[in-house]
Design a protein around this motif. Structure first.
Motif, PDB file in Angstrom:
ATOM      1  N   PHE A  15       1.301   9.251  -5.768  1.00  0.00           N
ATOM      2  CA  PHE A  15       1.566  10.650  -5.441  1.00  0.00           C
ATOM      3  C   PHE A  15       2.564  11.261  -6.421  1.00  0.00           C
ATOM      4  N   GLU A  50       2.577   1.762  -3.455  1.00  0.00           N
ATOM      5  CA  GLU A  50       1.607   2.217  -4.455  1.00  0.00           C
ATOM      6  C   GLU A  50       1.169   3.645  -4.180  1.00  0.00           C
ATOM      7  N   ALA A  51       1.040   4.015  -2.914  1.00  0.00           N
ATOM      8  CA  ALA A  51       0.651   5.380  -2.559  1.00  0.00           C
ATOM      9  C   ALA A  51       1.737   6.378  -2.961  1.00  0.00           C
ATOM     10  N   HIS A  57       0.824  -1.208   0.000  1.00  0.00           N
ATOM     11  CA  HIS A  57       0.000   0.000   0.000  1.00  0.00           C
ATOM     12  C   HIS A  57       0.860   1.261   0.000  1.00  0.00           C
ATOM     13  N   LEU A  58       1.920   1.252   0.805  1.00  0.00           N
ATOM     14  CA  LEU A  58       2.793   2.421   0.885  1.00  0.00           C
ATOM     15  C   LEU A  58       3.504   2.666  -0.438  1.00  0.00           C
TER      16      LEU A  58
END
Length: 104
Positions: free
Chosen positions: A29, A24-25, A21-22
């Motif tokens: 961004f 991909e985030a 998740h991190l």
């Protein structure tokens, strides 16, 4: 180099995996922020140019003496083509208020 390649390089450099998740985030961004900022700068520039054609005096003259429904409709149409950010809205709104007008 494309934005996706740059985002992939930075995510890899930070030892993050796009499977998390991190990762991909961070990728999202880095991939979308430049596009959003470019769009925002473009809109602010275009609205600044449009605003030079709609002086407060001209807007007042256009809306003066109109019936309630027609006046509201014209005001809404003029509101569509004016800037939406508060920095220019405060400046525009203050031009419509007479000196000594309470703001709240």
């Amino acid at each position: 180099m494309h934005l996706a390649d740059l985002a992939d390089a930075v995510v890899g450099r930070l030892s993050l995996s796009r499977d998390t998740h991190l990762g991909e985030a961070v990728h999202f961004f880095l991939y979308d922020t430049p596009k959003v900022l470019l769009l925002l700068v473009g809109i602010v520039f275009v609205m600044g140019v449009v605003q030079t054609f709609f002086a407060p005096e001209r807007t007042r003259a256009l809306l003066a003496g109109r019936r309630l429904g027609l006046g509201n409709g014209l005001a809404a149409l003029l509101g569509i083509v004016t800037p939406f950010c508060s920095c220019s809205r405060c400046r525009s709104s203050s031009a419509f208020c007479p000196p000594g007008c309470r703001s709240g």
